[in-house]
Structure formats: C-alpha cells, structure tokens
Write a protein that holds these residues in place. Structure first.
Motif, PDB file in Angstrom:
ATOM      1  N   VAL A  61     -27.257 -22.101 -53.689  1.00  0.00           N
ATOM      2  CA  VAL A  61     -27.263 -21.909 -52.291  1.00  0.00           C
ATOM      3  C   VAL A  61     -28.236 -23.112 -51.837  1.00  0.00           C
ATOM      4  CG1 VAL A  61     -27.870 -20.627 -50.249  1.00  0.00           C
ATOM      5  CG2 VAL A  61     -27.084 -19.549 -52.445  1.00  0.00           C
ATOM      6  N   VAL A  62     -27.566 -23.860 -51.065  1.00  0.00           N
ATOM      7  CA  VAL A  62     -28.076 -25.068 -50.298  1.00  0.00           C
ATOM      8  C   VAL A  62     -28.423 -24.805 -48.962  1.00  0.00           C
ATOM      9  CG1 VAL A  62     -27.738 -27.584 -49.880  1.00  0.00           C
ATOM     10  CG2 VAL A  62     -26.690 -26.838 -52.069  1.00  0.00           C
ATOM     11  N   SER A  63     -29.802 -25.136 -48.600  1.00  0.00           N
ATOM     12  CA  SER A  63     -30.060 -24.625 -47.214  1.00  0.00           C
ATOM     13  C   SER A  63     -30.626 -26.038 -46.464  1.00  0.00           C
ATOM     14  CB  SER A  63     -31.406 -24.071 -47.178  1.00  0.00           C
ATOM     15  OG  SER A  63     -31.311 -22.774 -47.850  1.00  0.00           O
ATOM     16  N   TYR A  64     -29.925 -26.108 -45.389  1.00  0.00           N
ATOM     17  CA  TYR A  64     -30.549 -27.250 -44.388  1.00  0.00           C
ATOM     18  C   TYR A  64     -30.332 -26.946 -43.119  1.00  0.00           C
ATOM     19  CZ  TYR A  64     -30.070 -32.045 -42.631  1.00  0.00           C
ATOM     20  OH  TYR A  64     -30.397 -33.191 -41.884  1.00  0.00           O
ATOM     21  N   GLU A  82     -31.075 -24.852 -40.300  1.00  0.00           N
ATOM     22  CA  GLU A  82     -30.979 -23.444 -39.999  1.00  0.00           C
ATOM     23  C   GLU A  82     -29.757 -22.825 -40.739  1.00  0.00           C
ATOM     24  OE1 GLU A  82     -31.297 -22.332 -35.916  1.00  0.00           O
ATOM     25  OE2 GLU A  82     -33.324 -23.562 -35.759  1.00  0.00           O
ATOM     26  N   GLY A  83     -29.113 -23.514 -41.679  1.00  0.00           N
ATOM     27  CA  GLY A  83     -27.970 -23.081 -42.287  1.00  0.00           C
ATOM     28  C   GLY A  83     -28.126 -23.031 -43.790  1.00  0.00           C
ATOM     29  N   SER A  84     -27.307 -22.221 -44.381  1.00  0.00           N
ATOM     30  CA  SER A  84     -27.324 -22.229 -45.956  1.00  0.00           C
ATOM     31  C   SER A  84     -25.830 -21.994 -46.347  1.00  0.00           C
ATOM     32  CB  SER A  84     -28.036 -20.896 -46.485  1.00  0.00           C
ATOM     33  OG  SER A  84     -29.366 -21.110 -46.096  1.00  0.00           O
ATOM     34  N   PHE A  85     -25.411 -22.421 -47.654  1.00  0.00           N
ATOM     35  CA  PHE A  85     -24.132 -22.380 -48.068  1.00  0.00           C
ATOM     36  C   PHE A  85     -23.950 -22.545 -49.630  1.00  0.00           C
ATOM     37  CE2 PHE A  85     -25.102 -26.737 -46.483  1.00  0.00           C
ATOM     38  CZ  PHE A  85     -24.852 -27.514 -47.457  1.00  0.00           C
ATOM     39  N   PRO A  86     -23.181 -22.048 -50.198  1.00  0.00           N
ATOM     40  CA  PRO A  86     -22.937 -22.219 -51.658  1.00  0.00           C
ATOM     41  C   PRO A  86     -22.315 -23.257 -52.032  1.00  0.00           C
ATOM     42  CG  PRO A  86     -21.542 -20.348 -50.839  1.00  0.00           C
ATOM     43  CD  PRO A  86     -22.254 -20.824 -49.576  1.00  0.00           C
TER      44      PRO A  86
END
Length: 70
Positions: free
Chosen positions: A28-31, A33-37
């Motif tokens: 899970v990458v966070s950047y 205010e968002g996170s995505f697998p």
C-alpha cells in the motif's frame, strides 16, 4: 490493483541489505491524503520495498498532478 513492474524485470535483482531475492507483493503506497495498492518487488527476507525509477519519478508526478487538481 496497479502493477508497474513485471517479474522478469527484476528476476535477477537482489536486496542490497541482505542479498536475498525479490518477489512481487502487494504494497500500500500512501501519498498526500491518498493510499493505493501496488504490486512491487519486495525482499523475501527483510521486507524492503524496491520502488522503480519509472514509478518514483514518472507515475508519482502524474498522480501528484491528479490529486492537486481535485
């Protein structure tokens, strides 16, 4: 889930820290205010994640621009 790296691209790469092989795993990458697998190469022993240059520079810039536009 996004996959930015193919197995054959890092098949012979090894972790610099413990010299173990890498395997493709969901991370899970966070950047901002968002996170995505994302499927990325990860060390089988220590869990260190390798982020390819193409993802770090090109794709993250694209994602940053999309998030700032919202």
């Amino acid at each position: 889930m996004a996959q930015y790296v193919k197995n054959e691209e890092f098949a012979e790469w090894r972790c610099d820290k413990c010299n173990c092989e890498l395997e493709l795993k969901k991370v899970v990458v966070s950047y901002l205010e968002g996170s995505f697998p994302v499927d990325l190469p990860v060390c089988k022993k220590c869990g260190q994640v390798f982020i390819p240059e193409s993802l770090a520079i090109h794709k993250m810039l694209e994602i940053e621009q999309q998030m700032e536009d919202k």
